[in-house]
Design an enzyme around this catalytic site. Structure first.
Site, PDB file in Angstrom:
ATOM      1  N   GLY A  54       0.863  -1.174   0.000  1.00  0.00           N
ATOM      2  CA  GLY A  54       0.000   0.000   0.000  1.00  0.00           C
ATOM      3  C   GLY A  54       0.900   1.224   0.000  1.00  0.00           C
ATOM      4  N   ALA A  55       0.619   2.144  -0.908  1.00  0.00           N
ATOM      5  CA  ALA A  55       1.563   3.247  -1.149  1.00  0.00           C
ATOM      6  C   ALA A  55       1.973   4.009   0.123  1.00  0.00           C
ATOM      7  CB  ALA A  55       0.969   4.180  -2.200  1.00  0.00           C
ATOM      8  N   ASP A 244      -1.481   4.511  -6.406  1.00  0.00           N
ATOM      9  CA  ASP A 244      -0.068   4.431  -6.033  1.00  0.00           C
ATOM     10  C   ASP A 244       0.738   5.582  -6.594  1.00  0.00           C
ATOM     11  OD1 ASP A 244      -1.224   1.562  -6.106  1.00  0.00           O
ATOM     12  OD2 ASP A 244       0.500   1.533  -4.746  1.00  0.00           O
TER      13      ASP A 244
HETATM   14  O1  MRU Z   1       0.716  -3.942  -4.553  1.00  0.00           O
HETATM   15  P1  MRU Z   1       0.076  -3.233  -3.399  1.00  0.00           P
HETATM   16  O2  MRU Z   1      -0.727  -4.132  -2.528  1.00  0.00           O
HETATM   17  O3  MRU Z   1       1.079  -2.402  -2.628  1.00  0.00           O
HETATM   18  O4  MRU Z   1      -0.913  -2.228  -4.101  1.00  0.00           O
HETATM   19  C1  MRU Z   1      -1.754  -1.424  -3.332  1.00  0.00           C
HETATM   20  C2  MRU Z   1      -2.694  -0.628  -4.135  1.00  0.00           C
HETATM   21  O5  MRU Z   1      -2.726  -0.703  -5.347  1.00  0.00           O
HETATM   22  C3  MRU Z   1      -3.552   0.338  -3.403  1.00  0.00           C
HETATM   23  O6  MRU Z   1      -4.757   0.506  -4.071  1.00  0.00           O
HETATM   24  C4  MRU Z   1      -2.822   1.676  -3.369  1.00  0.00           C
HETATM   25  O7  MRU Z   1      -1.548   1.527  -2.802  1.00  0.00           O
HETATM   26  C5  MRU Z   1      -3.548   2.680  -2.640  1.00  0.00           C
HETATM   27  S1  MRU Z   1      -3.174   2.506  -0.928  1.00  0.00           S
HETATM   28  C6  MRU Z   1      -3.970   3.533   0.035  1.00  0.00           C
END
Ligand code: MRU
Length: 372
Positions: A54-55, A244
Protein backbone atom coordinates in the site's frame (compact mmCIF):
# COMPACT_ATOMS: atom_id res chain seq x y z
CA UNK A 1 -8.50 0.87 13.52
CA UNK A 2 -9.36 -1.86 15.97
CA UNK A 3 -8.34 -5.49 15.87
CA UNK A 4 -10.50 -7.13 18.49
CA UNK A 5 -10.67 -4.51 21.23
CA UNK A 6 -7.22 -3.07 20.65
CA UNK A 7 -6.44 -0.07 18.47
CA UNK A 8 -3.69 -0.71 15.97
CA UNK A 9 -1.83 1.28 13.41
CA UNK A 10 -0.19 -0.67 10.61
CA UNK A 11 3.31 0.40 11.81
CA UNK A 12 4.54 1.74 15.15
CA UNK A 13 7.76 2.37 17.05
CA UNK A 14 8.46 -0.37 19.56
CA UNK A 15 8.18 0.35 23.30
CA UNK A 16 11.98 -0.02 23.68
CA UNK A 17 12.36 2.79 21.15
CA UNK A 18 14.92 1.04 18.96
CA UNK A 19 12.82 -0.61 16.27
CA UNK A 20 9.45 -0.63 14.54
CA UNK A 21 6.71 -3.21 14.49
CA UNK A 22 4.40 -4.06 11.63
CA UNK A 23 1.50 -6.38 10.96
CA UNK A 24 2.74 -9.11 8.60
CA UNK A 25 0.16 -8.72 5.83
CA UNK A 26 1.28 -11.88 4.04
CA UNK A 27 -0.28 -13.86 6.90
CA UNK A 28 -3.72 -12.21 6.80
CA UNK A 29 -6.57 -13.12 6.91
CA UNK A 30 -5.66 -16.50 8.34
CA UNK A 31 -3.33 -15.29 11.10
CA UNK A 32 -2.68 -11.96 12.81
CA UNK A 33 1.08 -11.78 13.31
CA UNK A 34 3.20 -8.77 14.15
CA UNK A 35 6.82 -8.53 13.07
CA UNK A 36 9.75 -6.49 14.39
CA UNK A 37 11.87 -4.48 11.94
CA UNK A 38 15.32 -3.47 13.22
CA UNK A 39 17.58 -2.90 10.25
CA UNK A 40 17.55 -1.28 6.83
CA UNK A 41 17.61 -4.78 5.36
CA UNK A 42 14.53 -5.71 7.45
CA UNK A 43 12.64 -2.66 6.17
CA UNK A 44 13.69 -3.31 2.56
CA UNK A 45 12.67 -6.94 2.81
CA UNK A 46 9.30 -6.09 4.39
CA UNK A 47 8.51 -3.75 1.49
CA UNK A 48 9.83 -6.04 -1.27
CA UNK A 49 8.19 -9.20 0.03
CA UNK A 50 5.01 -7.23 0.79
CA UNK A 51 4.79 -7.88 4.52
CA UNK A 52 3.83 -4.23 4.25
CA UNK A 53 2.26 -2.82 1.12
CA UNK A 54 0.00 0.00 0.00
CA UNK A 55 1.56 3.25 -1.15
CA UNK A 56 1.46 5.27 2.12
CA UNK A 57 2.61 2.37 4.29
CA UNK A 58 5.51 1.63 1.95
CA UNK A 59 6.62 5.24 2.49
CA UNK A 60 6.23 5.05 6.27
CA UNK A 61 8.23 1.80 6.43
CA UNK A 62 11.03 3.31 4.36
CA UNK A 63 11.10 6.30 6.72
CA UNK A 64 11.65 3.93 9.65
CA UNK A 65 14.34 2.19 7.57
CA UNK A 66 16.30 5.46 7.59
CA UNK A 67 15.80 5.66 11.38
CA UNK A 68 17.46 2.27 11.78
CA UNK A 69 20.40 3.40 9.66
CA UNK A 70 20.81 6.61 11.69
CA UNK A 71 20.54 4.72 14.99
CA UNK A 72 23.61 2.61 14.07
CA UNK A 73 25.68 5.00 11.97
CA UNK A 74 24.54 8.54 11.21
CA UNK A 75 27.27 9.33 8.67
CA UNK A 76 26.54 10.73 5.19
CA UNK A 77 27.65 7.42 3.70
CA UNK A 78 25.26 5.40 5.87
CA UNK A 79 22.41 7.76 4.97
CA UNK A 80 23.14 7.45 1.27
CA UNK A 81 23.44 3.65 1.34
CA UNK A 82 20.16 3.30 3.28
CA UNK A 83 18.38 5.66 0.88
CA UNK A 84 19.71 3.76 -2.15
CA UNK A 85 18.72 0.41 -0.65
CA UNK A 86 15.18 1.47 0.16
CA UNK A 87 14.37 3.48 -2.97
CA UNK A 88 14.65 0.43 -5.24
CA UNK A 89 12.39 -1.86 -3.22
CA UNK A 90 9.25 -1.15 -5.26
CA UNK A 91 9.05 1.05 -8.35
CA UNK A 92 5.48 2.30 -8.75
CA UNK A 93 4.23 3.89 -5.51
CA UNK A 94 5.65 7.42 -5.45
CA UNK A 95 5.10 7.65 -1.68
CA UNK A 96 8.31 5.67 -1.26
CA UNK A 97 10.42 8.38 -2.88
CA UNK A 98 8.36 11.11 -1.24
CA UNK A 99 8.90 9.74 2.29
CA UNK A 100 12.61 9.14 1.74
CA UNK A 101 13.06 12.66 0.35
CA UNK A 102 11.14 14.16 3.28
CA UNK A 103 13.47 12.34 5.67
CA UNK A 104 16.56 13.34 3.68
CA UNK A 105 15.54 16.99 3.68
CA UNK A 106 15.65 16.96 7.48
CA UNK A 107 18.61 14.66 8.03
CA UNK A 108 21.13 15.74 5.41
CA UNK A 109 21.40 19.26 6.84
CA UNK A 110 21.91 18.17 10.46
CA UNK A 111 25.18 17.40 12.22
CA UNK A 112 25.73 13.66 12.56
CA UNK A 113 25.11 13.57 16.33
CA UNK A 114 21.59 14.98 15.93
CA UNK A 115 20.42 12.80 13.10
CA UNK A 116 19.15 9.72 14.92
CA UNK A 117 16.72 11.57 17.17
CA UNK A 118 15.56 13.78 14.29
CA UNK A 119 14.93 10.70 12.14
CA UNK A 120 12.67 9.08 14.75
CA UNK A 121 10.82 12.35 15.19
CA UNK A 122 10.30 12.94 11.45
CA UNK A 123 9.21 9.33 10.85
CA UNK A 124 6.64 9.64 13.64
CA UNK A 125 5.42 12.93 12.18
CA UNK A 126 5.09 11.42 8.70
CA UNK A 127 2.94 8.68 10.20
CA UNK A 128 0.75 11.15 12.09
CA UNK A 129 0.41 13.29 8.96
CA UNK A 130 -0.69 10.24 6.98
CA UNK A 131 -3.39 9.48 9.54
CA UNK A 132 -4.65 13.09 9.45
CA UNK A 133 -4.65 13.15 5.63
CA UNK A 134 -6.62 9.92 5.42
CA UNK A 135 -9.11 11.04 8.02
CA UNK A 136 -9.73 14.21 5.98
CA UNK A 137 -10.14 12.12 2.81
CA UNK A 138 -12.68 10.11 4.79
CA UNK A 139 -14.63 13.25 5.66
CA UNK A 140 -14.76 14.47 2.06
CA UNK A 141 -15.62 11.02 0.72
CA UNK A 142 -18.33 10.67 3.35
CA UNK A 143 -20.14 13.63 1.77
CA UNK A 144 -20.11 11.86 -1.61
CA UNK A 145 -21.63 8.78 -0.04
CA UNK A 146 -24.18 10.92 1.76
CA UNK A 147 -25.16 12.48 -1.58
CA UNK A 148 -25.49 9.01 -3.16
CA UNK A 149 -27.71 8.02 -0.22
CA UNK A 150 -29.92 11.09 -0.80
CA UNK A 151 -30.09 10.32 -4.57
CA UNK A 152 -31.47 6.91 -3.64
CA UNK A 153 -34.18 8.58 -1.57
CA UNK A 154 -32.52 7.16 1.55
CA UNK A 155 -33.80 3.71 0.65
CA UNK A 156 -31.88 0.44 0.59
CA UNK A 157 -28.16 0.98 0.98
CA UNK A 158 -25.35 2.68 -0.89
CA UNK A 159 -23.53 0.09 -3.01
CA UNK A 160 -19.82 0.81 -3.36
CA UNK A 161 -17.26 -1.17 -5.37
CA UNK A 162 -13.58 -1.08 -4.43
CA UNK A 163 -10.48 -2.72 -5.85
CA UNK A 164 -7.39 -4.07 -4.09
CA UNK A 165 -6.79 -2.82 -0.55
CA UNK A 166 -6.70 0.90 0.05
CA UNK A 167 -7.74 0.54 3.66
CA UNK A 168 -6.01 1.15 6.97
CA UNK A 169 -3.58 -1.70 6.28
CA UNK A 170 -2.35 0.14 3.17
CA UNK A 171 -1.74 3.34 5.12
CA UNK A 172 -0.76 4.09 8.70
CA UNK A 173 -4.44 4.25 9.70
CA UNK A 174 -7.92 4.86 8.25
CA UNK A 175 -6.97 4.04 4.65
CA UNK A 176 -7.70 6.17 1.62
CA UNK A 177 -10.52 4.57 -0.41
CA UNK A 178 -11.92 2.82 2.66
CA UNK A 179 -11.83 5.84 4.99
CA UNK A 180 -15.08 7.29 3.53
CA UNK A 181 -16.70 3.87 3.94
CA UNK A 182 -15.74 3.60 7.59
CA UNK A 183 -16.97 7.13 8.21
CA UNK A 184 -20.26 6.50 6.35
CA UNK A 185 -20.84 3.30 8.30
CA UNK A 186 -20.08 5.08 11.57
CA UNK A 187 -22.45 7.91 10.55
CA UNK A 188 -25.28 5.41 10.19
CA UNK A 189 -25.54 5.49 6.39
CA UNK A 190 -26.32 1.94 5.26
CA UNK A 191 -23.58 0.83 2.88
CA UNK A 192 -22.54 -2.40 1.25
CA UNK A 193 -19.15 -2.91 -0.36
CA UNK A 194 -18.37 -5.10 -3.36
CA UNK A 195 -14.80 -6.22 -2.75
CA UNK A 196 -12.81 -7.21 -5.87
CA UNK A 197 -10.64 -10.19 -4.91
CA UNK A 198 -7.71 -8.56 -6.81
CA UNK A 199 -5.68 -11.34 -8.33
CA UNK A 200 -2.94 -12.30 -8.29
CA UNK A 201 -2.16 -11.46 -4.65
CA UNK A 202 -5.78 -11.15 -3.56
CA UNK A 203 -5.41 -8.02 -1.46
CA UNK A 204 -9.18 -7.53 -1.74
CA UNK A 205 -10.16 -11.03 -0.66
CA UNK A 206 -7.46 -11.24 2.01
CA UNK A 207 -7.11 -7.72 3.38
CA UNK A 208 -10.07 -5.52 2.44
CA UNK A 209 -12.56 -8.22 3.42
CA UNK A 210 -10.71 -8.75 6.73
CA UNK A 211 -10.65 -5.02 7.47
CA UNK A 212 -14.30 -4.42 6.62
CA UNK A 213 -15.35 -7.47 8.61
CA UNK A 214 -13.36 -6.21 11.59
CA UNK A 215 -15.32 -2.97 11.46
CA UNK A 216 -18.66 -4.74 10.80
CA UNK A 217 -19.09 -3.06 7.40
CA UNK A 218 -21.38 -5.21 5.19
CA UNK A 219 -19.44 -6.48 2.20
CA UNK A 220 -19.29 -9.25 -0.40
CA UNK A 221 -16.13 -10.56 -2.08
CA UNK A 222 -16.42 -10.94 -5.85
CA UNK A 223 -13.98 -12.21 -8.44
CA UNK A 224 -12.36 -9.52 -10.50
CA UNK A 225 -14.57 -9.98 -13.56
CA UNK A 226 -17.91 -9.38 -11.81
CA UNK A 227 -17.85 -5.59 -11.47
CA UNK A 228 -18.93 -4.86 -15.07
CA UNK A 229 -21.94 -7.14 -14.72
CA UNK A 230 -22.99 -5.52 -11.44
CA UNK A 231 -22.67 -2.06 -12.94
CA UNK A 232 -24.83 -3.03 -15.95
CA UNK A 233 -27.51 -4.24 -13.55
CA UNK A 234 -27.51 -1.02 -11.52
CA UNK A 235 -26.02 -2.72 -8.47
CA UNK A 236 -23.15 -0.28 -7.96
CA UNK A 237 -23.81 3.35 -6.93
CA UNK A 238 -20.20 4.42 -6.98
CA UNK A 239 -16.67 3.06 -7.18
CA UNK A 240 -13.89 4.28 -4.88
CA UNK A 241 -10.32 3.07 -5.36
CA UNK A 242 -6.88 4.12 -4.15
CA UNK A 243 -3.81 5.04 -6.13
CA UNK A 244 -0.07 4.43 -6.03
CA UNK A 245 0.85 7.38 -8.19
CA UNK A 246 -1.28 10.05 -9.86
CA UNK A 247 0.18 12.41 -12.43
CA UNK A 248 -0.02 16.21 -12.36
CA UNK A 249 -2.77 15.88 -15.00
CA UNK A 250 -4.87 13.39 -13.05
CA UNK A 251 -3.97 10.06 -14.70
CA UNK A 252 -4.30 7.44 -11.99
CA UNK A 253 -2.00 4.48 -11.54
CA UNK A 254 -3.41 1.80 -9.25
CA UNK A 255 -3.53 -1.95 -8.80
CA UNK A 256 -3.86 -3.95 -12.00
CA UNK A 257 -7.51 -4.19 -13.06
CA UNK A 258 -8.48 -0.71 -11.91
CA UNK A 259 -8.58 0.53 -15.52
CA UNK A 260 -11.12 -2.13 -16.53
CA UNK A 261 -13.36 -1.11 -13.64
CA UNK A 262 -13.12 2.52 -14.72
CA UNK A 263 -14.08 1.58 -18.28
CA UNK A 264 -17.10 -0.36 -17.04
CA UNK A 265 -18.08 2.50 -14.73
CA UNK A 266 -17.82 5.00 -17.58
CA UNK A 267 -19.96 2.85 -19.86
CA UNK A 268 -22.64 2.55 -17.19
CA UNK A 269 -22.60 6.11 -15.80
CA UNK A 270 -21.35 4.93 -12.43
CA UNK A 271 -19.28 7.62 -10.66
CA UNK A 272 -15.65 6.51 -10.37
CA UNK A 273 -13.70 8.22 -7.57
CA UNK A 274 -10.07 7.93 -6.60
CA UNK A 275 -8.95 8.63 -3.03
CA UNK A 276 -5.71 10.55 -3.38
CA UNK A 277 -3.46 11.69 -0.51
CA UNK A 278 -1.22 14.52 -1.75
CA UNK A 279 2.06 12.57 -1.24
CA UNK A 280 0.77 10.21 -3.96
CA UNK A 281 0.75 12.97 -6.58
CA UNK A 282 3.79 12.90 -8.86
CA UNK A 283 3.98 16.54 -9.92
CA UNK A 284 6.92 15.76 -12.20
CA UNK A 285 4.94 13.53 -14.56
CA UNK A 286 2.21 14.64 -16.97
CA UNK A 287 1.28 11.35 -18.60
CA UNK A 288 0.37 8.05 -17.00
CA UNK A 289 2.40 6.36 -19.75
CA UNK A 290 5.56 7.59 -17.99
CA UNK A 291 4.81 5.81 -14.71
CA UNK A 292 7.02 2.75 -14.13
CA UNK A 293 4.83 -0.32 -13.84
CA UNK A 294 6.08 -2.99 -11.47
CA UNK A 295 6.30 -6.52 -12.85
CA UNK A 296 6.47 -9.16 -10.17
CA UNK A 297 7.33 -12.84 -10.19
CA UNK A 298 5.09 -15.03 -12.42
CA UNK A 299 4.82 -17.37 -9.41
CA UNK A 300 2.19 -15.03 -7.97
CA UNK A 301 0.00 -15.77 -11.03
CA UNK A 302 0.79 -19.47 -11.27
CA UNK A 303 0.34 -20.21 -7.58
CA UNK A 304 -2.35 -19.42 -5.04
CA UNK A 305 -2.44 -19.72 -1.25
CA UNK A 306 -5.37 -20.62 0.96
CA UNK A 307 -6.47 -22.38 4.11
CA UNK A 308 -7.48 -26.02 4.04
CA UNK A 309 -10.30 -27.50 6.12
CA UNK A 310 -7.89 -28.47 8.90
CA UNK A 311 -6.66 -24.88 9.18
CA UNK A 312 -3.31 -25.33 7.47
CA UNK A 313 -2.35 -22.60 4.99
CA UNK A 314 -0.98 -24.12 1.78
CA UNK A 315 0.12 -22.87 -1.59
CA UNK A 316 -0.81 -24.72 -4.76
CA UNK A 317 -0.01 -24.38 -8.45
CA UNK A 318 -2.96 -23.60 -10.74
CA UNK A 319 -1.31 -23.41 -14.19
CA UNK A 320 0.38 -26.05 -16.34
CA UNK A 321 4.07 -26.31 -15.39
CA UNK A 322 5.08 -25.37 -18.94
CA UNK A 323 2.89 -22.26 -19.32
CA UNK A 324 4.62 -18.93 -18.83
CA UNK A 325 2.77 -16.31 -16.79
CA UNK A 326 3.08 -12.52 -16.76
CA UNK A 327 2.51 -10.42 -13.66
CA UNK A 328 1.90 -6.71 -14.26
CA UNK A 329 1.11 -5.24 -10.87
CA UNK A 330 -0.43 -1.86 -11.82
CA UNK A 331 -2.25 -0.13 -14.64
CA UNK A 332 -3.13 3.45 -15.51
CA UNK A 333 -6.65 4.83 -15.64
CA UNK A 334 -6.73 7.95 -17.85
CA UNK A 335 -8.03 11.08 -16.14
CA UNK A 336 -11.03 11.24 -18.51
CA UNK A 337 -12.47 8.10 -16.86
CA UNK A 338 -12.18 9.50 -13.33
CA UNK A 339 -15.19 11.36 -11.92
CA UNK A 340 -13.22 13.01 -9.15
CA UNK A 341 -10.18 12.86 -6.91
CA UNK A 342 -10.89 12.78 -3.18
CA UNK A 343 -7.96 14.60 -1.60
CA UNK A 344 -7.36 15.77 1.96
CA UNK A 345 -8.30 19.30 0.90
CA UNK A 346 -11.50 18.35 -0.90
CA UNK A 347 -12.79 16.72 -4.07
CA UNK A 348 -11.50 17.95 -7.43
CA UNK A 349 -11.62 17.11 -11.11
CA UNK A 350 -8.95 14.70 -12.36
CA UNK A 351 -7.08 17.36 -14.28
CA UNK A 352 -4.16 19.73 -13.85
CA UNK A 353 -6.63 22.56 -13.16
CA UNK A 354 -8.50 20.47 -10.62
CA UNK A 355 -5.35 19.50 -8.74
CA UNK A 356 -3.91 22.99 -8.82
CA UNK A 357 -7.22 24.32 -7.51
CA UNK A 358 -6.61 22.30 -4.34
CA UNK A 359 -2.81 22.64 -4.30
CA UNK A 360 -2.13 26.14 -5.71
CA UNK A 361 1.35 26.13 -4.16
CA UNK A 362 2.30 23.61 -6.87
CA UNK A 363 1.67 26.02 -9.74
CA UNK A 364 4.76 26.78 -11.85
CA UNK A 365 6.80 29.63 -10.43
CA UNK A 366 5.47 29.10 -6.92
CA UNK A 367 7.95 28.27 -4.18
CA UNK A 368 6.98 24.95 -2.66
CA UNK A 369 7.09 25.05 1.15
CA UNK A 370 8.01 21.75 2.82
CA UNK A 371 5.32 20.34 5.05
CA UNK A 372 7.73 20.38 8.02
O1 MRU B 1 0.72 -3.94 -4.55
P1 MRU B 1 0.08 -3.23 -3.40
O2 MRU B 1 -0.73 -4.13 -2.53
O3 MRU B 1 1.08 -2.40 -2.63
O4 MRU B 1 -0.91 -2.23 -4.10
C1 MRU B 1 -1.75 -1.42 -3.33
C2 MRU B 1 -2.69 -0.63 -4.14
O5 MRU B 1 -2.73 -0.70 -5.35
C3 MRU B 1 -3.55 0.34 -3.40
O6 MRU B 1 -4.76 0.51 -4.07
C4 MRU B 1 -2.82 1.68 -3.37
O7 MRU B 1 -1.55 1.53 -2.80
C5 MRU B 1 -3.55 2.68 -2.64
S1 MRU B 1 -3.17 2.51 -0.93
C6 MRU B 1 -3.97 3.53 0.03
Amino acid sequence: MKVGNRHYRSIWRTADGGAAEIIDQTKLPHAFVTHRLETVADAAHAIKAMLVRGAPLIGATAAYGLCFAMRDDASDESLRVAYDTLIVTRPTAINLRWALDEMMAVLAQLPVDRRAEAAWRRAADLCDEDVAINSAIGDHGLELIRQAWKRKGERGRVEVLTHCNAGWLATVDWGTALAPLYKAHDAGIPIHVWVDETRPRNQGAHLTAWELGGHSVPHTVIVDNVGGHLMQRGQVDLCIVGTDRTTATGDVCNKIGTYLKALAAHDNDVPFYVALPSPTIDWSIDSGADIPIEQRTPDEVARIAGRTADGTVVEITITPESSPAANYAFDVTPARLVTGLICERGVCAASREGLLGLFPERAAGTTVPRSK
